[in-house]
Each structure stands twice: as C-alpha cells, then as structure tokens.
Write an enzyme that holds these catalytic residues in place. Structure first.
Site, PDB file in Angstrom:
ATOM      1  N   ASP A 284      46.834 129.570  64.577  1.00  0.00           N
ATOM      2  CA  ASP A 284      46.679 128.400  65.440  1.00  0.00           C
ATOM      3  C   ASP A 284      45.978 127.306  64.638  1.00  0.00           C
ATOM      4  OD1 ASP A 284      46.718 127.112  68.172  1.00  0.00           O
ATOM      5  OD2 ASP A 284      44.555 127.086  67.785  1.00  0.00           O
TER       6      ASP A 284
ATOM      7  N   GLU B 132      52.972 127.805  65.592  1.00  0.00           N
ATOM      8  CA  GLU B 132      53.467 127.049  66.737  1.00  0.00           C
ATOM      9  C   GLU B 132      54.283 125.871  66.248  1.00  0.00           C
ATOM     10  OE1 GLU B 132      51.744 125.130  70.926  1.00  0.00           O
ATOM     11  OE2 GLU B 132      50.385 125.739  69.313  1.00  0.00           O
TER      12      GLU B 132
ATOM     13  N   CYS C 213      45.938 134.413  79.201  1.00  0.00           N
ATOM     14  CA  CYS C 213      44.962 135.436  78.824  1.00  0.00           C
ATOM     15  C   CYS C 213      45.655 136.481  77.949  1.00  0.00           C
ATOM     16  CB  CYS C 213      44.363 136.091  80.062  1.00  0.00           C
ATOM     17  SG  CYS C 213      43.218 137.454  79.687  1.00  0.00           S
TER      18      CYS C 213
ATOM     19  N   CYS D 292      45.173 140.251  79.905  1.00  0.00           N
ATOM     20  CA  CYS D 292      45.887 140.659  81.112  1.00  0.00           C
ATOM     21  C   CYS D 292      47.154 139.842  81.376  1.00  0.00           C
ATOM     22  CB  CYS D 292      44.960 140.559  82.321  1.00  0.00           C
ATOM     23  SG  CYS D 292      44.506 138.858  82.773  1.00  0.00           S
TER      24      CYS D 292
ATOM     25  N   CYS E 220      38.439 134.818  81.845  1.00  0.00           N
ATOM     26  CA  CYS E 220      39.596 135.092  82.703  1.00  0.00           C
ATOM     27  C   CYS E 220      39.144 135.809  83.983  1.00  0.00           C
ATOM     28  CB  CYS E 220      40.605 135.940  81.932  1.00  0.00           C
ATOM     29  SG  CYS E 220      42.100 136.355  82.881  1.00  0.00           S
TER      30      CYS E 220
ATOM     31  N   CYS F 231      40.114 138.534  84.902  1.00  0.00           N
ATOM     32  CA  CYS F 231      39.952 139.960  84.607  1.00  0.00           C
ATOM     33  C   CYS F 231      38.603 140.259  83.969  1.00  0.00           C
ATOM     34  CB  CYS F 231      41.081 140.438  83.692  1.00  0.00           C
ATOM     35  SG  CYS F 231      41.024 139.742  82.019  1.00  0.00           S
TER      36      CYS F 231
ATOM     37  N   ASP G   2      40.678 129.070  70.687  1.00  0.00           N
ATOM     38  CA  ASP G   2      41.563 129.097  69.534  1.00  0.00           C
ATOM     39  C   ASP G   2      41.967 130.522  69.159  1.00  0.00           C
ATOM     40  OD1 ASP G   2      41.355 126.338  69.427  1.00  0.00           O
ATOM     41  OD2 ASP G   2      39.666 126.382  68.042  1.00  0.00           O
TER      42      ASP G   2
END
Length: 396
Positions: free
Chosen positions: A188, A272, A325, A328, A344, A346, A353
């Site tokens: 990233d 990306e 996430c 999950c 999150c 969860c 990042d």
C-alpha cells in the site's frame, strides 16, 4: 540459442570541447530532421496521403543536397536516420491508438538525445568512439558491463543541467529468473510512509523534494529576476536544473533499491491500480504525490518482475481496501483520510495502512486462485470488476 534480456547501462561522461561541439551539432540536426519529417508527413496527411519511413529517408537525401540544409552532411547520418525511425514508431503508435499525434521537438523543452547503431560507433576494450570523432569518450564507468557483451546501440543524451550521458544497450546474460518461492506481499503506497507492507513493515517517505525546497525556491527567484535571453539567465536556469536533477537522482536511487529488494524477496506482489494522473490534479496533493514517485515505483516493479520471473497483481482502484476489516470482512461505510487507526465491530484494532495492505494481498491471491482478472479495468463488460466489492445500493 538462449534469449537474453535487453538492458541499457547508463553512464556519465565528460566530453572534450571538440566532442561537445560535435555532439551539440548532432543533437540540433536530429531535432531539425525530426521536425522536417513530421511537417512533411502532417502536410501529406492533410492531403489524405500516407508517407512512410522510406519516403522520409528519400526526403532526407534531398534535403542534404540543398544549400539551406547542407549542414546536415557535417554530422553522422546514422542518428538522423534513427530520428526518422523514431518518428515512424510514433506514427505507428498513433494509428494503433496507443499514443497521441506526434509533436514537434522543442529546442528548450524536448529531450536532447541521439541514437547510434553499431555502424556508427566502435567499442573496443572498454573504449567507446562515436562516428565523426577521433578520440574515445571519457566515460565514468560507475559499474561494469556484463562480461563478454557488446552494445548494439548507443544513445547519447544531455539533460537540462548540462550533464552528458551515454546509454549502452546490451543483451544481459546475468538477468535470469530467480528461484521460485511461496512468499507474497501486499503493498500500500502512501505519503506519510512511502510503502506499507502486509507484513506490518512501514518504509518512511524520504521526501526528497522537501529537503531541497528552500534551495530550489531561492534559485527559482534568482532565475525570475534575470533578463530573458541573457547569459546570466542561462546560468541561473542551469542552477535550477541541477537542483531538480539532484532530487530526481535521489528519488530514483531509493525506488530502485526498494523495488529490487521486494522483487528478490517475494514471488507475488500485489499493488493497487491508482489513477495517479487524476490524483496530481488535486492542488493540495500534487506536490506530495509527485515527490513520492508512485508511477515510477510501479513501472520499476513491473519490469523487474518480468526480468526475474515474479508476478505483479494490480487490484482494482475501487476495491475498498481501507474500509474492509482484514479479520472478519466487515465493511465500514466511511473512512476519512484523517482516520489512521480504527477498531472493527469484531474487536480487532487496525492500523489503516497495514490493514489496506493485508486486504490487497488477500484480494490479489483470491482472484489469482479463481482465475479472474484484477488488472486495470477501465470498463468491465457484463458486470463489475472482479475485486470491486463495494456494498450494492438498495432500491427504495
């Protein structure tokens, strides 16, 4: 017979006064011939006629016989013919809809370069002598050429800072595919950290332009006060160009080291597919994005992966890597840029990042396993891109 990778080795050299004068004349003649041929082909195109390389080569012979362009005979004919071949390639790419219509070369802004084929230079015992020259070039051999190779073409260029370079194109037998591994990494790119890997490693952004920003601004102010066309302005312009060259050299060296390391350590690299051309239109981010060199990073990574038998996967730019996430799979509705850490539902705490890099890696590996495409998809017939996993809108 084994096939080798064609690789260019670029070196700096210091020409004598006579060599510099000869090379400057050659660069000027190359630009002149290119522009004359482009003008002739454009005029023929307006008359709905096609002109190819052979016809422009015949035109060059006729131009040399005129009094106005007789000076074209003073330089080697090979760089002039190569300029016509480059123009032919430009038109081929234009007709193939891979590039825009060729543009005229400018004395001030266009790249100054001349290409010599094997008939126009002599390379013996590490000494390179170009056509129309009696002495070899004084090349600074910063790294050795592969043993036993001989260059097929030589390109001489001069950058805006006035530095002379020679590029030798050879078949490099040392570039061979690396042993296959089972390692993969998601990458990233960012501004605070140049790269964040799915392993959790963060590579600091060196911000090369920021280091020289004060010196660059001072040199540019001095340039703005100089009278146009004066010798003082030419010297001031060269000082600005030297600062830019120093920034570019440092940035390129950093990117080369990073990309070489990543390619050597990993079999699969997932990045990306960013639209950098659109991102630099944002005046708040343009300078930082350009200084990071994201486009150069991807270009270096891809060609080195081809050299060494690695795989680069580009995930669709609309894939919600930051909002998803990695533990999950829950998708958040919003994720402003100022949010660098989040938790999150969860209960997993995420670094923005690192989480994005992990999601990119998972998406790239998943799509590779199922055989779908995750490259740059401008339009996807029959549906969305394979990795575009935004929550679909529900009709009221």
């Amino acid at each position: 017979m084994p096939t080798y990778v064609k690789r260019a080795f670029k070196y700096r050299f210091c020409p004598t006064d006579a060599q510099a004068a000869e090379l400057s004349r050659t660069l000027g003649c190359v630009r002149k011939v290119y522009n004359l041929a482009l003008a002739a082909r454009s005029e023929a195109w307006a008359r709905q006629e096609r002109v190819n390389y052979n016809q422009t080569s015949a035109m060059l012979t006729a131009w040399k016989k005129t009094g106005e362009l007789a000076y074209l005979n003073e330089v080697s004919s090979v760089p002039l013919q190569q300029a016509l071949r480059h123009l032919q390639v430009a038109f081929t790419n234009f007709f193939g809809k891979r590039a825009k219509y060729p543009r005229f070369k400018s004395r001030k802004t266009s790249r100054r370069a001349a290409e010599y084929t094997s008939s126009a230079f002599r390379f013996r015992e590490g000494r390179l002598t170009l056509a129309k020259m009696s002495e070899p070039l004084d090349i600074v051999w910063s790294r050795p050429l592969p043993a036993g190779v001989s260059p097929s073409t030589v390109t001489v260029s001069q950058d805006p800072a006035g530095r002379w370079f020679v590029s030798l194109l050879v078949d490099d037998p040392s570039v061979q595919p690396l042993p296959a591994t089972d390692t993969a990494v998601g990458i990233d790119v960012g501004l605070n950290h140049l790269l964040t890997l799915s392993t959790g490693e963060k590579i600091t952004n060196p911000r090369h332009e920021r280091r020289d920003r004060a010196a660059l601004a001072k040199a540019q102010r001095r340039l703005a006060r100089k009278e146009k066309g004066s010798a003082n302005r030419a010297r001031a312009r060269r000082k600005v160009a030297k600062i830019h060259a120093r920034i570019v050299d440092r940035r390129r060296d950093t990117l080369h080291q990073l990309t070489t390391r990543l390619v050597r350590e990993n079999q699969t690299l997932v990045i990306e597919d960013l639209s950098i051309r659109n991102m630099v239109r944002n005046r708040c981010l343009a300078r930082a994005v350009s200084d990071a060199g994201w486009a150069d990073f991807r270009s270096l990574l891809e060609y080195k992966a081809r050299w060494y038998g690695r795989e680069v996967i580009a995930v669709d730019r609309w894939f919600p890597s930051s909002k998803l996430c990695s533990a999950c799979g829950a998708l958040r509705e919003r994720m402003p840029l100022n949010v660098r850490t989040w938790t999150c539902v969860c209960g997993t705490a995420h670094d923005r990042d690192v989480n994005a890099a992990k999601n990119l890696l998972a998406a790239g590996l998943a799509v590779t396993a199922c055989g779908a495409g995750v490259g740059p998809q401008r339009s996807t017939p029959g549906g969305q891109a394979a990795t575009k996993q935004e929550t679909p809108r529900r009709e009221p």
